[in-house]
Motif scaffolding. Structure first.
Motif, PDB file in Angstrom:
ATOM      1  N   LYS A   6       0.848  -1.187   0.000  1.00 45.02           N
ATOM      2  CA  LYS A   6       0.000   0.000   0.000  1.00 45.02           C
ATOM      3  C   LYS A   6       0.889   1.245   0.000  1.00 45.02           C
ATOM      4  CE  LYS A   6      -2.918  -0.076   3.271  1.00 45.02           C
ATOM      5  NZ  LYS A   6      -3.827   0.057   4.402  1.00 45.02           N
ATOM      6  N   TYR A   7       0.598   2.169  -0.914  1.00 41.77           N
ATOM      7  CA  TYR A   7       1.418   3.370  -1.078  1.00 41.77           C
ATOM      8  C   TYR A   7       0.493   4.569  -1.214  1.00 41.77           C
ATOM      9  CZ  TYR A   7       5.141   6.338  -3.006  1.00 41.77           C
ATOM     10  OH  TYR A   7       6.064   7.334  -3.219  1.00 41.77           O
ATOM     11  N   THR A   8       0.844   5.658  -0.592  1.00 48.84           N
ATOM     12  CA  THR A   8       0.064   6.886  -0.713  1.00 48.84           C
ATOM     13  C   THR A   8       0.880   7.916  -1.479  1.00 48.84           C
ATOM     14  OG1 THR A   8      -1.043   6.428   1.374  1.00 48.84           O
ATOM     15  CG2 THR A   8      -1.174   8.677   0.545  1.00 48.84           C
ATOM     16  N   GLU A  13      -4.442   6.794  -2.140  1.00 45.95           N
ATOM     17  CA  GLU A  13      -3.899   5.514  -1.715  1.00 45.95           C
ATOM     18  C   GLU A  13      -3.935   4.516  -2.862  1.00 45.95           C
ATOM     19  OE1 GLU A  13      -5.640   2.232   1.086  1.00 45.95           O
ATOM     20  OE2 GLU A  13      -4.667   3.783   2.303  1.00 45.95           O
ATOM     21  N   ALA A  15      -3.643   0.676  -3.419  1.00 42.41           N
ATOM     22  CA  ALA A  15      -3.741  -0.523  -2.593  1.00 42.41           C
ATOM     23  C   ALA A  15      -2.650  -1.551  -2.885  1.00 42.41           C
ATOM     24  CB  ALA A  15      -5.114  -1.164  -2.768  1.00 42.41           C
ATOM     25  N   ALA A  16      -2.297  -1.713  -4.143  1.00 47.92           N
ATOM     26  CA  ALA A  16      -1.300  -2.730  -4.508  1.00 47.92           C
ATOM     27  C   ALA A  16      -0.240  -2.110  -5.407  1.00 47.92           C
ATOM     28  CB  ALA A  16      -1.966  -3.917  -5.190  1.00 47.92           C
TER      29      ALA A  16
END
Length: 118
Positions: A6-8, A13, A15-16
Motif C-alpha cells: 500500500k502506497y500513498t 492511496e 492498494a497494490a
C-alpha cells in the motif's frame, strides 16, 4: 525482484503499488543513488505504463551482493515502504502486432516517367 504494498501518493492511496529499481548510480564502491519507480499495479508495470511516482534514494552498499536485490531489500527496510513484501519482478509484455495483409494497405500510384522526360 520487486516490492508490493500500500502506497500513498499526493493523498491518493494505491492498494497494490508495484515498486521496482529503475537505475543505480554508484557514487563510491560502497554507496549509490538508486532510482525507484512506483507503479499503480503489477499489471500497469507489465504493460509498460508510466510510474505514478519516481524518486531517488541514497543507500550504502556492501560491495558484494547483487546490486538490484540489495537495493530492493534496503528500500523494503526503509520507512518509505514499510509493510511491503518482496517478490519476483514480472516481465514487461510488449503488445503483439498481428501480421496484416498487404492488401489492406493503400498503394501509392506509380510516378509517370513518360511526362517527366518530356
Amino acid at each position: 525482484m520487486a516490492l508490493i504494498g500500500k502506497y500513498t501518493f499526493n493523498g491518493q492511496e494505491i492498494a497494490a503499488a508495484y515498486v521496482v529499481v529503475k537505475a543505480v548510480e554508484f557514487k563510491t564502491q560502497y554507496s549509490a543513488m538508486v532510482s525507484i519507480a512506483v507503479y499503480s499495479s503489477k499489471e500497469a508495470y507489465s504493460i509498460g505504463m508510466l510510474p505514478v511516482s519516481d524518486f531517488m534514494m541514497s543507500f550504502l552498499y556492501d560491495g558484494a551482493s547483487a546490486p538490484w536485490d540489495f537495493f530492493e531489500k534496503a528500500a523494503l527496510a526503509s520507512d518509505s515502504f514499510s509493510g511491503f513484501i518482496q517478490e519476483e519482478t514480472v516481465v514487461i509484455v510488449q503488445p503483439f502486432m498481428a501480421q496484416r495483409s498487404t492488401a489492406l494497405l493503400g498503394v501509392a500510384p506509380e510516378p509517370d516517367t513518360a511526362s517527366a522526360s518530356e
